[in-house]
Scaffold this active site. Structure first.
Site, mmCIF file in Angstrom:
data_model
loop_
_atom_site.group_PDB
_atom_site.id
_atom_site.type_symbol
_atom_site.label_atom_id
_atom_site.label_comp_id
_atom_site.label_asym_id
_atom_site.label_seq_id
_atom_site.Cartn_x
_atom_site.Cartn_y
_atom_site.Cartn_z
ATOM 1 N N ASP A 24 0.819 -1.220 0.000
ATOM 2 C CA ASP A 24 0.000 0.000 0.000
ATOM 3 C C ASP A 24 0.854 1.271 0.000
ATOM 4 O O ASP A 24 1.940 1.299 0.579
ATOM 5 C CB ASP A 24 -0.906 -0.011 1.241
ATOM 6 C CG ASP A 24 -1.981 1.048 1.159
ATOM 7 O OD1 ASP A 24 -2.321 1.491 0.042
ATOM 8 O OD2 ASP A 24 -2.492 1.446 2.226
ATOM 9 N N GLY A 25 0.339 2.313 -0.630
ATOM 10 C CA GLY A 25 0.974 3.630 -0.560
ATOM 11 C C GLY A 25 1.556 4.114 -1.871
ATOM 12 O O GLY A 25 2.183 5.184 -1.910
ATOM 13 N N HIS A 41 2.542 3.207 -9.004
ATOM 14 C CA HIS A 41 2.394 1.757 -9.174
ATOM 15 C C HIS A 41 3.627 1.159 -9.864
ATOM 16 O O HIS A 41 4.048 0.052 -9.533
ATOM 17 C CB HIS A 41 1.122 1.440 -9.972
ATOM 18 C CG HIS A 41 -0.137 1.792 -9.231
ATOM 19 N ND1 HIS A 41 -0.341 1.433 -7.914
ATOM 20 C CD2 HIS A 41 -1.249 2.476 -9.606
ATOM 21 C CE1 HIS A 41 -1.534 1.880 -7.515
ATOM 22 N NE2 HIS A 41 -2.097 2.517 -8.521
ATOM 23 N N THR A 70 -10.522 -7.502 -5.359
ATOM 24 C CA THR A 70 -11.807 -7.564 -6.070
ATOM 25 C C THR A 70 -12.475 -6.178 -6.054
ATOM 26 O O THR A 70 -13.333 -5.897 -6.888
ATOM 27 C CB THR A 70 -12.748 -8.599 -5.415
ATOM 28 O OG1 THR A 70 -12.678 -8.450 -3.987
ATOM 29 C CG2 THR A 70 -12.364 -10.019 -5.777
ATOM 30 N N ASN A 72 -10.669 -3.272 -6.308
ATOM 31 C CA ASN A 72 -9.857 -2.290 -7.037
ATOM 32 C C ASN A 72 -10.430 -1.929 -8.416
ATOM 33 O O ASN A 72 -10.031 -0.923 -9.012
ATOM 34 C CB ASN A 72 -8.407 -2.759 -7.195
ATOM 35 C CG ASN A 72 -7.596 -2.654 -5.921
ATOM 36 O OD1 ASN A 72 -6.641 -3.387 -5.705
ATOM 37 N ND2 ASN A 72 -7.963 -1.730 -5.045
#
Ligand code: FPP
Length: 244
Positions: A24-25, A41, A70, A72
């Site tokens: 995350d982040g 990403h 699921t 996202n």
């Protein structure tokens, strides 16, 4: 439930056999730099490759990373699109990338939600690494913990309807065989960078006794030292699995 019977040690403590990571982040990492989220990403994907190699070299037996949930799909179309392109690129790279480390690559989640070409790549990645003997890397894509549990329940209902098993015969061992992680130990340690302290629908059934480690470091900045810090934290925990 896995007992910590492996003798591998680091910093004097037992190291986890199975680590799960919520990567995350990425978005905030990009925002801090005035860049589009997709750049975050891409940076996160580089960290994913690096940390996978570090974990494998440290002797971790299983690593499960949360790459796409699921939920996202609800993100803006251009971000979902950028993530799909990234999966293509990094899966192609990982075909050769993880060969030297003998990493077995598996996918957990509903593959049918992806394009035909991504599904082919996913199958190919699993196929070429199937006979390796090193760390098992589970990449959770289109994965949701509740969805996984529901699928297991439906599958068992079919087995009951087909009279392969009666409801009374269902045990935890049998239930676990219907999960994506069938045959693998539960995660010993769940790491969540990015400053949030929640599980976000990741490995809900499997993480019943998992030690949780949260850090404010954003995933693209997560380093080998951060991984060692998480493992050190884990090695100092006293795990009782409901006993005393
Ligand atoms: C969460 O950060 C991250 C994701 C939803 C995507 C994670 C994907 C990668 C790191 C690429 C890995 C590639 C492969 C092939 C496995 P966020 O976008 O929610 O960040 P934020 O909370 O800062 O907005």
């Amino acid at each position: 439930m896995i007992e910590l019977k492996q003798e591998e040690r680091r910093s004097g403590g037992a190291i986890p056999a199975h680590i799960a990571i919520i990567m995350d982040g990425n978005g905030r990492w990009a925002k801090k730099r005035g860049l589009p989220r997709s750049v975050g990403h891409t940076a996160g994907a580089t960290t994913f490759r690096h940390i996978t190699r570090c974990a494998s070299r440290m002797g971790i037996k299983y690593l499960t990373v949360y790459a796409f949930s699921t939920e996202n799909w609800k993100r803006p179309a251009d971000e979902v699109d950028a993530l799909m392109k990234l999966f293509h690129k990094y899966l192609v790279d990982s075909l050769t990338d993880f060969r030297d480390d003998d990493v077995v690559v598996r996918f957990i989640g509903d593959k049918s939600g992806f394009s035909q070409s991504l599904q082919r790549l996913i199958n190919e990645t699993e196929e070429v690494s199937r006979d390796r003997t090193g760390m098992v890397l589970n990449i959770a894509m289109n994965y949701g913990g509740r969805d996984e549990i529901l699928r297991a329940v439906k599958s068992l209902c079919h087995d009951c309807a087909d009279r392969k098993i009666s409801p009374e015969e269902i045990t935890e061992e049998i239930f676990e065989k219907h999960l994506y992680t069938s045959g693998q130990p539960d995660p010993d340690l769940l790491i969540r960078p990015g400053g949030e302290a929640r599980i976000s629908n990741f490995l809900l059934y499997q993480s019943a006794y998992t030690e949780l480690y949260f850090t404010d470091v954003l995933w693209p900045d997560f380093s080998e030292d951060d991984l060692i810090r998480a493992i050190d934290y884990y090695s100092k925990r006293s795990r009782r699995f409901g006993g005393v």
